[in-house]
Design an enzyme around this catalytic site. Structure first.
Site, short mmCIF file in Angstrom:
data_model
loop_
_atom_site.label_atom_id
_atom_site.label_comp_id
_atom_site.label_asym_id
_atom_site.label_seq_id
_atom_site.Cartn_x
_atom_site.Cartn_y
_atom_site.Cartn_z
CD GLN A 64 0.95 -2.48 1.38
OE1 GLN A 64 1.73 -2.62 0.55
NE2 GLN A 64 0.91 -1.85 2.50
CG HIS A 94 -7.23 0.29 -1.58
ND1 HIS A 94 -7.01 -1.06 -1.42
CD2 HIS A 94 -7.15 0.26 -2.83
CE1 HIS A 94 -6.62 -1.86 -2.29
NE2 HIS A 94 -6.54 -1.02 -3.50
CG HIS A 95 -3.67 2.37 -3.90
ND1 HIS A 95 -3.01 1.33 -3.26
CD2 HIS A 95 -4.09 1.67 -5.06
CE1 HIS A 95 -3.25 0.17 -3.84
NE2 HIS A 95 -3.94 0.26 -4.93
CB CYS A 96 -6.22 8.11 -1.59
SG CYS A 96 -6.14 10.09 -1.49
CG ASN A 138 -0.77 2.30 -0.40
OD1 ASN A 138 -1.41 2.16 -0.89
ND2 ASN A 138 0.43 3.32 -0.60
#
Length: 308
Positions: A136, A94-96, A138
């Site tokens: 988070q 989920h950070h990519c 992001n």
């Protein structure tokens, strides 16, 4: 018409709706052992499930269970988006975002899954991301910043990576946690805000990012949730989806302790025991005629792993 490709495979009715490939387990001449992320945890989850299912549930039938009913394929890496009630035993990067990686995340699988559904699968025009990793999310937030079809709920430790203020603008329901948040407070907030999010907007599909880095003692998460709390958290999310007859795809995301694999396996077993990831129940309970037709007619764009 529903999108069809040779990537789709029709899963046997005995399968549990879990996606797995041995290719998920990354090795590089042993150097992966130096990384805080357990790159082999997905295989460990499957091994835990094999032991419990074959030796615990199927007494006297372990040979059949192991040899013929566990099925996996590398294709599952590419085809992880069919929405009934499924667990992708991997993913959650989920950070990519679509234009860059970050935070141990090399490709934007959540974004890809949702965009695939919007563009290729009839009946899906709204999605909700429930991101319960300690960090988070992001990456998907940046990707869906101005896309009103995607509702994002994110619950995370406010003090840790990535602290992406720009991406936070995309979060429709933001829950920022303090260091050391424990089970009672955490589960109350998850229950309240999952219910609130799904009451606010009823999506055609939920993508649930189920990171286990919320576990007490995680070196990067900074929270203090027990193994039982993680199992209960997943149950809360799946019950909310089931009660509203919304298809859900779960990805397992972060978790930086060796014991997280066993916790993920325990959670999957709990969800199955409650009938929350049973394939036939999921299809018969779809409720939304468009989604029900999509599930029946679009074949299966996942390679399922049978655990029964």
């Amino acid at each position: 018409m529903p999108h069809r490709t040779e990537l789709y495979e029709d899963a046997p009715s005995a399968c549990w709706p879990i996606v797995y490939s041995p290719d998920y387990n990354i090795t590089f001449m042993g150097l992966e052992k130096l990384h805080p992320f357990d790159a082999g945890k997905w295989g460990k989850v499957i091994n835990f499930l094999k032991v419990v299912i074959c030796c615990g549930y199927n007494h006297g039938n372990s040979t059949s269970c192991l040899s013929s009913q566990f099925r996996c394929s590398a294709k599952s890496v590419e085809t992880s988006t069919n929405p009934d009630r499924r667990n992708n035993n991997g993913g959650g990067f989920h950070h990519c975002s679509s234009d860059k990686g970050g935070g141990f995340c090399a490709y934007a699988d959540i974004t890809l899954a949702i965009k695939f559904l919007f563009e290729r699968v009839q009946g899906v025009s709204k999605a909700t991301i429930i991101d319960l990793d300690a960090h988070q999310g992001n990456g998907h937030e940046r990707d869906f910043m101005d896309d009103h079809r995607v509702y994002i709920m994110d619950v995370y430790n406010r003090y840790i990576y990535p602290g992406d203020g720009f991406a936070k603008r995309a979060i429709k329901r933001k829950v920022e946690l303090e260091w050391g948040t424990e089970d009672t407070e955490y589960l109350q907030k998850v229950h309240t805000h999952v219910e609130g999010a799904l009451n606010e907007v009823k999506p055609d599909v939920i993508v649930y990012n189920a990171g286990t880095d919320i576990l007490d003692g995680d070196p990067l998460g900074g929270l203090a949730i027990s193994p039982q709390g993680i199992v209960k958290r997943d149950e809360v999310v799946f019950k909310a989806a089931r009660s509203r007859r919304i298809p859900i795809l779960m990805v397992t995301s972060g978790g930086y302790q060796k014991r997280t694999a066993r916790i993920i396996a325990d959670s999957i077993l709990n969800l199955h025991s409650l009938g929350l990831i049973d394939k036939e129940l999921a299809i018969s309970g779809a409720g939304n005629p468009k989604v029900e037709e999509m599930i029946r007619d679009s074949a299966k764009d996942l390679t399922d792993l049978s655990l029964q």
